[in-house]
Write a protein that holds these residues in place. Structure first.
Motif, PDB file in Angstrom:
ATOM      1  N   ILE A 217       0.839  -1.203   0.000  1.00  0.00           N
ATOM      2  CA  ILE A 217       0.000   0.000   0.000  1.00  0.00           C
ATOM      3  C   ILE A 217       0.874   1.252   0.000  1.00  0.00           C
ATOM      4  O   ILE A 217       1.874   1.318   0.718  1.00  0.00           O
ATOM      5  CB  ILE A 217      -0.925   0.001   1.235  1.00  0.00           C
ATOM      6  N   TRP A 218       0.495   2.225  -0.807  1.00  0.00           N
ATOM      7  CA  TRP A 218       1.214   3.503  -0.887  1.00  0.00           C
ATOM      8  C   TRP A 218       0.213   4.656  -0.838  1.00  0.00           C
ATOM      9  O   TRP A 218      -0.763   4.656  -1.594  1.00  0.00           O
ATOM     10  CB  TRP A 218       2.004   3.607  -2.202  1.00  0.00           C
ATOM     11  N   ASN A 219       0.457   5.617   0.047  1.00  0.00           N
ATOM     12  CA  ASN A 219      -0.307   6.860   0.003  1.00  0.00           C
ATOM     13  C   ASN A 219       0.158   7.619  -1.228  1.00  0.00           C
ATOM     14  O   ASN A 219       1.301   8.078  -1.286  1.00  0.00           O
ATOM     15  CB  ASN A 219      -0.074   7.681   1.273  1.00  0.00           C
ATOM     16  N   PHE A 220      -0.725   7.726  -2.221  1.00  0.00           N
ATOM     17  CA  PHE A 220      -0.350   8.249  -3.531  1.00  0.00           C
ATOM     18  C   PHE A 220      -0.811   9.692  -3.674  1.00  0.00           C
ATOM     19  O   PHE A 220      -1.638  10.036  -4.518  1.00  0.00           O
ATOM     20  CB  PHE A 220      -0.948   7.342  -4.616  1.00  0.00           C
ATOM     21  N   THR A 221      -0.274  10.541  -2.787  1.00  0.00           N
ATOM     22  CA  THR A 221      -0.614  11.962  -2.781  1.00  0.00           C
ATOM     23  C   THR A 221       0.668  12.783  -2.652  1.00  0.00           C
ATOM     24  O   THR A 221       1.677  12.287  -2.150  1.00  0.00           O
ATOM     25  CB  THR A 221      -1.530  12.311  -1.588  1.00  0.00           C
ATOM     26  N   ASN A 222       0.597  14.020  -3.102  1.00  0.00           N
ATOM     27  CA  ASN A 222       1.732  14.925  -2.887  1.00  0.00           C
ATOM     28  C   ASN A 222       1.833  15.242  -1.400  1.00  0.00           C
ATOM     29  O   ASN A 222       0.809  15.267  -0.704  1.00  0.00           O
ATOM     30  CB  ASN A 222       1.544  16.210  -3.687  1.00  0.00           C
ATOM     31  N   PRO A 223       3.024  15.502  -0.902  1.00  0.00           N
ATOM     32  CA  PRO A 223       3.184  15.828   0.520  1.00  0.00           C
ATOM     33  C   PRO A 223       2.421  17.089   0.917  1.00  0.00           C
ATOM     34  O   PRO A 223       2.332  18.035   0.136  1.00  0.00           O
ATOM     35  CB  PRO A 223       4.694  16.041   0.664  1.00  0.00           C
ATOM     36  N   GLY A 224       1.888  17.075   2.129  1.00  0.00           N
ATOM     37  CA  GLY A 224       1.198  18.246   2.653  1.00  0.00           C
ATOM     38  C   GLY A 224      -0.279  18.278   2.308  1.00  0.00           C
ATOM     39  O   GLY A 224      -0.824  17.331   1.733  1.00  0.00           O
ATOM     40  N   VAL A 225      -0.916  19.370   2.652  1.00  0.00           N
ATOM     41  CA  VAL A 225      -2.344  19.550   2.384  1.00  0.00           C
ATOM     42  C   VAL A 225      -2.591  20.907   1.734  1.00  0.00           C
ATOM     43  O   VAL A 225      -1.755  21.807   1.806  1.00  0.00           O
ATOM     44  CB  VAL A 225      -3.193  19.462   3.682  1.00  0.00           C
ATOM     45  N   VAL A 226      -3.748  21.016   1.096  1.00  0.00           N
ATOM     46  CA  VAL A 226      -4.171  22.294   0.523  1.00  0.00           C
ATOM     47  C   VAL A 226      -5.692  22.386   0.715  1.00  0.00           C
ATOM     48  O   VAL A 226      -6.393  21.367   0.670  1.00  0.00           O
ATOM     49  CB  VAL A 226      -3.765  22.413  -0.966  1.00  0.00           C
ATOM     50  N   SER A 227      -6.184  23.580   0.958  1.00  0.00           N
ATOM     51  CA  SER A 227      -7.625  23.740   1.208  1.00  0.00           C
ATOM     52  C   SER A 227      -8.346  24.175  -0.073  1.00  0.00           C
ATOM     53  O   SER A 227      -7.728  24.649  -1.030  1.00  0.00           O
ATOM     54  CB  SER A 227      -7.870  24.766   2.307  1.00  0.00           C
ATOM     55  N   HIS A 228      -9.656  24.035  -0.043  1.00  0.00           N
ATOM     56  CA  HIS A 228     -10.489  24.463  -1.173  1.00  0.00           C
ATOM     57  C   HIS A 228     -10.251  25.939  -1.490  1.00  0.00           C
ATOM     58  O   HIS A 228     -10.064  26.320  -2.647  1.00  0.00           O
ATOM     59  CB  HIS A 228     -11.975  24.258  -0.850  1.00  0.00           C
ATOM     60  N   ASN A 229     -10.248  26.777  -0.455  1.00  0.00           N
ATOM     61  CA  ASN A 229     -10.077  28.220  -0.673  1.00  0.00           C
ATOM     62  C   ASN A 229      -8.705  28.556  -1.245  1.00  0.00           C
ATOM     63  O   ASN A 229      -8.573  29.467  -2.072  1.00  0.00           O
ATOM     64  CB  ASN A 229     -10.296  28.992   0.632  1.00  0.00           C
ATOM     65  N   GLU A 230      -7.677  27.840  -0.801  1.00  0.00           N
ATOM     66  CA  GLU A 230      -6.334  28.083  -1.339  1.00  0.00           C
ATOM     67  C   GLU A 230      -6.283  27.761  -2.833  1.00  0.00           C
ATOM     68  O   GLU A 230      -5.690  28.507  -3.624  1.00  0.00           O
ATOM     69  CB  GLU A 230      -5.298  27.237  -0.580  1.00  0.00           C
ATOM     70  N   ILE A 231      -6.930  26.671  -3.226  1.00  0.00           N
ATOM     71  CA  ILE A 231      -6.972  26.303  -4.654  1.00  0.00           C
ATOM     72  C   ILE A 231      -7.764  27.347  -5.443  1.00  0.00           C
ATOM     73  O   ILE A 231      -7.347  27.795  -6.519  1.00  0.00           O
ATOM     74  CB  ILE A 231      -7.585  24.900  -4.851  1.00  0.00           C
ATOM     75  N   LEU A 232      -8.904  27.750  -4.919  1.00  0.00           N
ATOM     76  CA  LEU A 232      -9.744  28.714  -5.638  1.00  0.00           C
ATOM     77  C   LEU A 232      -9.080  30.092  -5.724  1.00  0.00           C
ATOM     78  O   LEU A 232      -9.260  30.807  -6.711  1.00  0.00           O
ATOM     79  CB  LEU A 232     -11.125  28.802  -4.983  1.00  0.00           C
ATOM     80  N   GLN A 233      -8.281  30.426  -4.727  1.00  0.00           N
ATOM     81  CA  GLN A 233      -7.528  31.682  -4.794  1.00  0.00           C
ATOM     82  C   GLN A 233      -6.470  31.609  -5.901  1.00  0.00           C
ATOM     83  O   GLN A 233      -6.266  32.572  -6.647  1.00  0.00           O
ATOM     84  CB  GLN A 233      -6.868  31.991  -3.442  1.00  0.00           C
TER      85      GLN A 233
END
Length: 296
Positions: A217-233
């Motif tokens: 099993i591999w967590n297949f995501t980029n490191p860290g997190v991003v929020s909806h508002n950060e993406i929309l900004q």
């Protein structure tokens, strides 16, 4: 140029399931671009004899599963189509894994990380993500419930590489499956930091994982997190300066969806240690999605 496997033996050839799906289509494009021999599977995953016929016809060195149902227009579909969801996501995936094992073939399985939700040990904004060995704690939707069941059963298959994809994003901002496209079209959005998968960066990594014969099993995501508002900004800054959006709470969201949604941070350190060049989520968003699409 024909690519060969890491040990330099026979040329590699990929058998890909999910031709009509988003990720399956992108995988075929990647293989074609990189001179990797591949063919799409013709059989239905739940039909063992059809899978056997595909393997006999294609003679692959590796198999990729990007098939299954997520529901249209969203996972709420699965709540009223439970048998169809089981057939594709449980019976189909297990059948393919089993057939591959009989043929001594590695199966790269594009799974989901939407089987966790923030809890006391993994609080929101703590930077403590769920690891590969953690037990799923989110079964709020039938879709996630079936995916968690399958992941648990697939642990017994030593020929499977399970990739936990989350909220996939690509540079194609017109694709309705793209997480960015989805949230720009919603009337209102929640604003919660999440782990996400930038396909433009990570799908090539998955091909390399096959060549390296990585399993488990591999967590297949980029490191860290991003929020909806950060993406929309970012969307407003790079794509459409006139773009506006409205937020609402999880409680308000619950009134307009059938099944609850997963929100979590996955610990990507295992993938990062294998692929140290992988970018953190916000850097990856800029490099692979917003800068190439820049209109402002």
């Amino acid at each position: 140029m024909v690519a060969s496997s890491e040990n330099g033996s026979a040329p590699i050839k990929f058998l890909i399931y999910g031709k009509t799906g988003w990720i399956g289509g992108l995988l075929g494009n990647l293989c074609a671009k990189n001179g990797i021999a591949f063919e799409y599977g013709l059989g239905r995953l739940e039909n063992r004899s059809q899978l056997e016929a595909d393997i006999a016809r294609v003679k692959p060195t590796h198999v990729f599963n990007a098939a299954g149902v997520t529901g249209r227009p969203n996972v709420d579909w699965c709540e009223t189509h439970k048998v169809e969801t089981i057939r594709a996501n449980v019976v189909g995936t297990l059948t393919l894994a089993d057939v591959c094992r009989e043929h001594n073939l590695l199966l790269i399985n594009y799974a989901t990380g939407c089987i966790f939700e923030y809890d006391e040990k993994h609080p929101l904004n703590s930077g403590i993500g769920f690891k590969e060995e953690d037990t799923p704690n989110f079964i709020g939707s039938f879709y996630s419930k079936t995916k968690a069941m399958v992941e648990d059963l697939l642990k017994n298959y030593d020929n499977v590489c399970t990739l936990r994809v989350r909220m996939p994003i690509s540079s194609d901002l017109n694709n309705p499956r793209n997480f960015i496209t989805k949230i720009t079209r919603y009337e209102k959005v929640v604003d919660i930091p999440n782990s996400m998968t930038i396909l433009d960066e990570l799908l090539p990594i998955s091909l390399e994982m096959a060549k390296r014969n990585l399993r488990g099993i591999w967590n297949f995501t980029n490191p860290g997190v991003v929020s909806h508002n950060e993406i929309l900004q970012m969307y407003k800054d790079y794509i459409d300066p006139n773009f506006t959006w409205k937020n609402f709470t999880l409680e308000e969201q619950a009134k307009v969806i059938v099944a609850p949604r997963s929100n979590n941070e996955l610990d990507a350190s295992k993938l990062s240690s294998e692929f140290p060049e992988m970018l953190p989520i916000k850097e990856s968003l800029l490099k692979y999605v917003f800068i190439p699409n820049k209109k402002v």
